[in-house]
Design a protein around this motif. Structure first.
Motif, short mmCIF file in Angstrom:
data_model
loop_
_atom_site.label_atom_id
_atom_site.label_comp_id
_atom_site.label_asym_id
_atom_site.label_seq_id
_atom_site.Cartn_x
_atom_site.Cartn_y
_atom_site.Cartn_z
N GLN A 6 0.86 -1.17 0.00
CA GLN A 6 0.00 0.00 0.00
C GLN A 6 0.90 1.22 0.00
O GLN A 6 2.03 1.18 0.48
N LYS A 7 0.39 2.33 -0.51
CA LYS A 7 1.15 3.57 -0.54
C LYS A 7 1.67 3.89 0.86
O LYS A 7 0.93 3.86 1.83
N GLY A 8 2.97 4.15 0.95
CA GLY A 8 3.59 4.52 2.21
C GLY A 8 4.07 3.35 3.06
O GLY A 8 4.75 3.55 4.06
N GLN A 9 3.74 2.12 2.70
CA GLN A 9 4.11 0.95 3.50
C GLN A 9 5.60 0.66 3.37
O GLN A 9 6.20 0.83 2.30
N LYS A 10 6.21 0.21 4.47
CA LYS A 10 7.62 -0.18 4.47
C LYS A 10 7.72 -1.64 4.87
O LYS A 10 7.01 -2.09 5.76
N ILE A 11 8.60 -2.39 4.20
CA ILE A 11 8.82 -3.80 4.55
C ILE A 11 10.32 -4.08 4.55
O ILE A 11 11.10 -3.41 3.88
N SER A 12 10.70 -5.09 5.33
CA SER A 12 12.07 -5.59 5.31
C SER A 12 12.15 -6.63 4.21
O SER A 12 11.41 -7.61 4.22
N LEU A 13 13.02 -6.43 3.25
CA LEU A 13 13.15 -7.38 2.15
C LEU A 13 13.68 -8.72 2.63
O LEU A 13 13.32 -9.76 2.11
N GLU A 175 3.89 7.90 -5.07
CA GLU A 175 3.62 9.33 -5.25
C GLU A 175 3.34 9.65 -6.71
O GLU A 175 4.18 9.45 -7.57
N ASN A 176 2.13 10.13 -6.98
CA ASN A 176 1.77 10.51 -8.35
C ASN A 176 2.45 11.81 -8.74
O ASN A 176 2.63 12.69 -7.91
N ALA A 177 2.80 11.91 -10.00
CA ALA A 177 3.51 13.09 -10.48
C ALA A 177 3.26 13.23 -11.98
O ALA A 177 2.50 12.47 -12.58
N SER A 178 3.90 14.22 -12.57
CA SER A 178 3.83 14.41 -14.01
C SER A 178 5.24 14.58 -14.54
O SER A 178 6.09 15.17 -13.88
N GLY A 179 5.47 14.06 -15.74
CA GLY A 179 6.78 14.20 -16.36
C GLY A 179 7.08 13.05 -17.28
O GLY A 179 6.57 11.95 -17.09
N ARG A 180 7.92 13.32 -18.26
CA ARG A 180 8.26 12.30 -19.26
C ARG A 180 9.47 11.46 -18.86
O ARG A 180 9.64 10.35 -19.36
#
Length: 193
Positions: A6-13, A175-180
């Protein structure tokens, strides 16, 4: 078992993979846009060129290296992009970035993965877009981040893989953004480092 991030979630690989990860693959997949023809007869596919990039940052949050369609390999060789897919055609991952975590230079603290719509379509037009992290040793999916938050954005800062107390962790930024290209995203990436 894969973790749906989920957006913002952190996990230990290391915990998610069941041991220390040596090599990981970030996969990006999507489908071409299908449009119906006149009065619903016939259909066509419109190619979508999404681009996966990886920006390597140091402790001071300065970019050390960038791996993208114009530079497919980091200068030290620890990160390799498999090549540019300009259509989204085919099944599975359309682009992949392979990372040898054991070979990432000690000066690199984090790797940030981004996706950009080089052809300019926004994500509300792109179907089945996702990114995922695989244990490259066995092909097991460790984590998946669906780019299903549809909207008028043309880019996303997907995730960060970073060192913390001697182990690699992943932060699903989303994080949504704009750009090529990744260049357009650098000012937005810094607050997440």
């Amino acid at each position: 078992m894969s973790v749906n991030l989920q957006k913002g979630q952190k996990i230990s690989l290391e915990k998610e993979s069941g041991g220390a990860l040596g090599k990981v693959t970030m996969g990006l997949g999507w489908d071409a846009i299908k449009t119906k023809g006149f009065l619903g007869f016939g259909s066509k596919s419109e190619a979508v060129d999404l681009d996966a990039s990886c920006v390597m940052f140091d402790e001071s949050n300065r970019p050390l290296d960038v791996i993208w369609f114009r530079q497919l390999k980091s200068r030290d060789g620890s990160v390799v992009h498999t090549g540019d897919n300009r259509t989204g055609a085919g099944d599975g991952d359309d682009e992949q970035i392979n990372v040898d975590l054991n070979a990432v230079p000690a000066a690199a603290r984090s790797l940030v993965f981004t996706v950009n719509s080089f052809t300019g379509q926004n994500f509300s037009q792109v179907e089945n877009a996702y990114c995922r992290l695989l244990d490259a040793a066995n092909g097991k999916e460790v984590a998946r981040f669906n780019l299903s938050v549809q909207g008028s954005h043309t880019a996303q800062i997907m995730a960060k893989v970073y060192r913390h107390n001697g182990e690699w962790k992943m932060h699903a930024i989303g994080e949504n953004a704009s750009g090529r290209t990744f260049d357009d995203l650098l000012p937005l990436i810094v607050p997440h480092l």
